[in-house]
Write an enzyme that holds these catalytic residues in place. Structure first.
Site, PDB file in Angstrom:
ATOM      1  N   CYS A   1     -10.996   0.492   7.066  1.00  0.00           N
ATOM      2  CA  CYS A   1     -10.482   1.800   7.480  1.00  0.00           C
ATOM      3  C   CYS A   1     -11.086   2.938   6.656  1.00  0.00           C
ATOM      4  O   CYS A   1     -11.381   4.011   7.186  1.00  0.00           O
ATOM      5  CB  CYS A   1      -8.966   1.818   7.357  1.00  0.00           C
ATOM      6  SG  CYS A   1      -8.340   1.217   5.776  1.00  0.00           S
TER       7      CYS A   1
ATOM      8  N   GLU B   1       0.861  -1.207   0.000  1.00  0.00           N
ATOM      9  CA  GLU B   1       0.000   0.000   0.000  1.00  0.00           C
ATOM     10  C   GLU B   1       0.887   1.243   0.000  1.00  0.00           C
ATOM     11  O   GLU B   1       0.684   2.172   0.791  1.00  0.00           O
ATOM     12  CB  GLU B   1      -0.926  -0.007   1.218  1.00  0.00           C
ATOM     13  CG  GLU B   1      -1.707  -1.312   1.361  1.00  0.00           C
ATOM     14  CD  GLU B   1      -2.783  -1.283   2.441  1.00  0.00           C
ATOM     15  OE1 GLU B   1      -2.533  -0.685   3.494  1.00  0.00           O
ATOM     16  OE2 GLU B   1      -3.869  -1.846   2.213  1.00  0.00           O
TER      17      GLU B   1
HETATM   18 ZN   LIG Z   1      -8.225   2.970   4.315  1.00  0.00          ZN
END
Ligand SMILES: [Zn+2]
Length: 627
Positions: free
Chosen positions: A400, A309
Site C-alpha cells: 500500500c 497498525e
Molecule cells: Zn501503507
C-alpha cells in the site's frame, strides 16, 4: 442550483509549477523512478495478472490462481494508475498514456456484468482470496471488497481529469451503481471495515455532479457504530480497530487502525463540506485535538503500535516500536488539508507541513525505489521493524505504501495555495510559479533550508485582495498545535514581513499574516522566518522521551545515525541544561544525501530524519538523552 462545498477552495495541482530545489527533484524522481517501478512491480508480482485471470474466467476460459496473500492487491494497480494519471496531467507521455489504456482495458474486462469488480473472488468464486468471505460482501470487516472500489473511483476520476478519457470512469460508475443497489436504506445496512470508499464517492460526485454518490458516502458513514441495526466490527483487544465502536458523530478520539482512521476522517470532512453535515465537522475537530494532544509523533507520524497498525493510548508513543505507517502520514496530510479547507485555521497546516517534511517523506528513499512501510524514531539496526527488514525495501507483500506515495507526490503542488473569495492563502513555501484564479504568484525561496521567502505578484490590473501568509507554528513558538512538544528557550527572532521594501501593515488571523491592499503587478512581499536550530522537549507523560531532546530547524526534524556518531550512538549524551542549541551548528553539505543541511554537534552530525537509512540500515535516534 447552489452547490455546497468547502468554504476554501484548494488550488489545482496543475496551476502551480514547482521550480524549487527540494520538492521538484523529488517529484521528478517519483515520475521517472517510482511510478515506473510500482507499475513494473504490479506486473512482476502478479497484481496485473489477477485482472487478466479474472477476465479469462469471465470469458469462460480456465485461469490460474489469484496471486497474493491479501484481498486488496487490486488497489495497488488502481493507485499506480492514479499516480501515473496525475503525472500525465503534469507532463505528456504517450508511452505511459498507452500503458494506462491497456491496463484499463484489462481492468474493464475483469469486471463482472453487474459491475462487481474484485479479482480475488472472480478468478475462482469457490475458493476466494483469504479474508474475502464465502460469498459476496459476506466478510466486509476484513474483505476490503468495498475498500477496493474506493481506490477504483479515485483512480478513475484522476484518469478522467488527466486525459479526458472516460474508459475507467465508466468502469467506476458501473461498479458504484452496483454498490448503490446493494447498500442503502432499502438494502444492506453495513459497510466495509476499511474506509476510503467515502472519499472515492465524494470524488465521483465532484466529477459527475450526481449527488447520489455523496448520499451513499454518508450512508456508509452512518452505519458505523449502529449496534441497533447491525453487529459491530469490534475486537476484544482493540474495540475501536475499525472505528465502528460508536456512531461517527459521537467519536471524539483517534483510535484503532491508523490508516482506516485517517481515511474515515477524510470521508467525514468531505461529507461535512459537500452535503453539508456540520456535526461531522465537530467530531473530526474533537478527534484532531485528541490526536495532536497525545498521539502524534514529532515527525507527524501517527499509529504507535505494530499490533493492529493502530493508535495507542494517550502518550503511548514508543520510538523504536513506533508504527507511523507511510500511508497513515499520507492520510493525515489529506485529513489536515480538509480540516484547513473547512476552517481556515493554520494549525492544521502546521501538522500537515511537519508530516510532509518528516514522517511522509521518510517513506521513500532518495533513489525513489525503496520504501519504509513503518517509520520509527529510533532503530538499533537489528529490529526488523519494516515488514521483516531493518532497512528500506523495494516492495512488500502488502504494498500500500509505495503505491500511495506514487500517487501522492504529483498532487503536492495543489497544497501550496488556496483561495476563498478575495482571500488568497499562502500555505506552503516552495519556489514555484502559480496561476491562481485571481493573481499570479512567483515564489522564490530555498525553503526548507532557508526561511527567506519572496512573493512576486503578477496581475493584469490592480486588484483588492487579502493575502493570508501562513506564519508556521514553528516560527511562533507553537509546535504542532498542542502542548505535547515544545521548543526550549531561547526563542527564535520574530518573523518579519515587508511589502515593496517597507514594513507591512499586518494583522494576525488564525495563524496567518493578513495583508489587505490593492495589489499591483510587480508588488513584492518579503517574508523572513528565522531558522535557528531548536531543541525540542516532550510532555513528560511520554515516558521514553523523559530526559531527552530532539532537534528541529524550520519544519525539518533531525536524527543521528550511528555512522555520524563515530559508532558511539548508544552512549551519546548531550550536556545537561537548556543551552544545548548553542553548540549545534547548521552546515550545508552539497555532496551528502543529495545535498542537505546537517547539524554539527559535539561528537556527532545530525541529518534530516527523512533522509535516514539511505546509506544502509543501522542504529538511529531522533530523541537523544541528556546527561
Ligand atoms: Zn501503507
Amino acid at each position: 442550483m447552489t452547490t455546497t462545498d468547502y468554504p476554501i477552495a484548494p488550488t489545482s495541482f496543475r496551476s502551480v509549477t514547482l521550480t524549487d530545489g527540494f520538492w521538484l527533484p523529488r517529484l521528478e524522481t517519483n515520475r521517472t523512478i517510482t511510478i515506473p517501478a510500482v507499475l513494473r512491480n504490479c506486473q512482476d508480482f502478479g497484481r496485473v495478472d489477477n485482472f487478466r485471470k479474472a477476465a479469462e474466467r469471465l470469458a469462460g476460459r480456465r485461469a490460474g490462481p489469484y496471486v497474493g496473500k491479501m484481498p486488496f492487491e487490486d488497489t495497488d494497480v488502481y493507485k499506480a494508475v492514479e499516480g501515473a494519471s496525475f503525472s500525465l496531467a503534469l507532463r505528456s507521455d504517450p508511452d505511459l498514456d498507452a500503458q494506462l489504456d491497456s491496463l484499463i482495458q484489462l481492468i474493464a474486462a475483469a469486471q463482472e456484468s453487474d459491475g462487481y469488480l474484485y479479482t480475488g473472488r472472480t478468478i475462482d468464486p469457490a475458493h476466494p482470496v483469504p479474508f474475502a468471505g464465502s460469498w459476496r460482501w459476506s466478510n466486509l470487516v476484513m474483505s476490503h471488497e468495498v475498500y477496493n472500489c474506493g481506490h477504483l473511483y479515485e483512480a478513475a476520476c484522476a484518469h478522467y481529469l488527466a486525459t479526458g478519457k472516460s474508459t475507467l470512469l465508466e468502469v467506476a460508475k458501473r461498479n458504484a451503481a452496483l454498490i448503490r443497489r446493494v447498500f442503502g436504506p432499502e438494502g444492506r445496512h453495513d459497510m466495509d471495515g476499511h474506509p476510503i470508499v467515502e472519499m472515492g464517492l465524494a470524488r465521483l460526485y465532484r466529477v459527475t455532479g450526481d449527488r447520489g454518490y455523496l448520499e451513499q458516502a454518508q450512508f456508509f458513514l452512518e452505519q458505523r457504530g449502529r449496534h441497533d441495526s447491525r453487529p459491530l466490527y469490534m475486537f476484544a483487544e482493540n474495540p475501536g480497530y475499525c472505528q465502528d465502536h460508536v456512531p461517527v458523530r459521537e467519536q471524539g478520539s483517534a483510535v484503532g487502525h491508523a490508516v482506516r482512521a485517517m481515511y474515515m476522517y477524510c470521508g467525514m470532512a468531505d461529507v461535512a463540506a459537500l452535503l453539508p453535515e456540520p456535526t461531522y465537522a465537530d467530531a473530526i475537530r474533537d478527534i484532531w485535538r485528541d490526536a495532536v494532544g497525545s498521539k502524534l509523533y514529532l515527525t507527524g507520524g501517527v499509529g504507535a503500535r505494530h499490533k493492529g497498525e493502530a493508535f495507542g493510548e494517550a502518550f503511548e508513543l514508543p520510538n523504536d516500536t513506533a508504527y507511523a505507517e507511510t500511508c497513515a502520514s499520507i492520510g493525515s496530510v489529506m485529513w489536515n488539508h480538509r480540516l484547513f479547507l473547512l476552517t481556515g485555521e493554520s494549525m492544521y497546516y502546521d501538522v500537515l507541513e511537519q508530516t510532509l517534511y518528516n514522517a511522509l517523506l521518510s517513506g521513500v528513499s532518495l533513489s525513489g525505489d525503496e520504501y519504509f512501510y513503518v517509520n520509527p524514531l529510533e532503530s538499533d539496526g537489528d529490529f526488523a521493524f519494516n515488514q521483516g527488514s531493518a532497512g528500506r525495501q523495494p516492495w512488500f507483500d502488502v504494498s500500500c505504501c509505495p503505491t500511495n506515495l506514487s500517487r501522492f507526490f504529483p498532487s503536492l503542488p495543489g497544497y501550496v495555495y488556496a483561495e476563498a473569495g478575495d482571500d488568497v492563502y499562502v500555505n506552503l513555501f516552495a519556489a514555484s510559479d502559480a496561476e491562481l484564479a485571481s493573481l499570479r504568484i512567483r515564489q522564490e525561496t530555498d525553503y526548507p533550508w532557508n526561511g527567506s521567502v519572496r512573493l512576486r505578484i503578477g496581475t493584469s490590473e490592480s486588484k483588492r485582495k487579502r493575502l493570508l501568509i501562513r506564519i508556521p507554528g514553528w516560527a511562533r513558538e507553537q509546535l504542532l498545535g498542542a502542548e505535547l512538544y515544545r521548543f526550549e528557550p531561547p526563542a527564535a527572532p520574530e518573523p518579519s514581513l515587508r511589502v515593496n521594501g517597507a514594513a507591512a501593515d499586518v494583522s494576525m488571523q488564525n495563524g496567518y499574516a493578513a495583508i489587505s491592499r490593492d495589489w499591483k503587478d510587480g508588488d513584492v512581499v518579503e517574508l523572513d522566518l528565522p531558522m535557528p536550530v531548536r531543541t525540542v522537549v516532550c510532555d513528560s507523560r511520554v515516558a521514553v522521551n523523559r530526559g531527552r531532546v530532539a532537534f528541529q530547524r524550520g519544519p525539518v526534524v533531525y536524527c543521528v545515525e550511528e555512522r555520524d556518531a563515530q559508532g558511539q550512538l548508544a552512549s551519546l549524551r548531550l550536556e545537561a541544561g537548556g543551552d544545548t542549541a548553542r553548540r549545534l551548528v547548521p552546515r550545508w553539505e552539497p555532496g551528502l544525501l543529495g545535498g542537505t543541511m546537517v547539524i554539527g554537534g559535539p561528537g556527532f552530525t545530525a541529518i534530516p530524519y527523512y533522509a535516514w537509512a539511505n546509506r544502509g540500515p543501522g542504529p538511529m535516534r531522533v530523541w537523544l538523552p541528556r546527561v
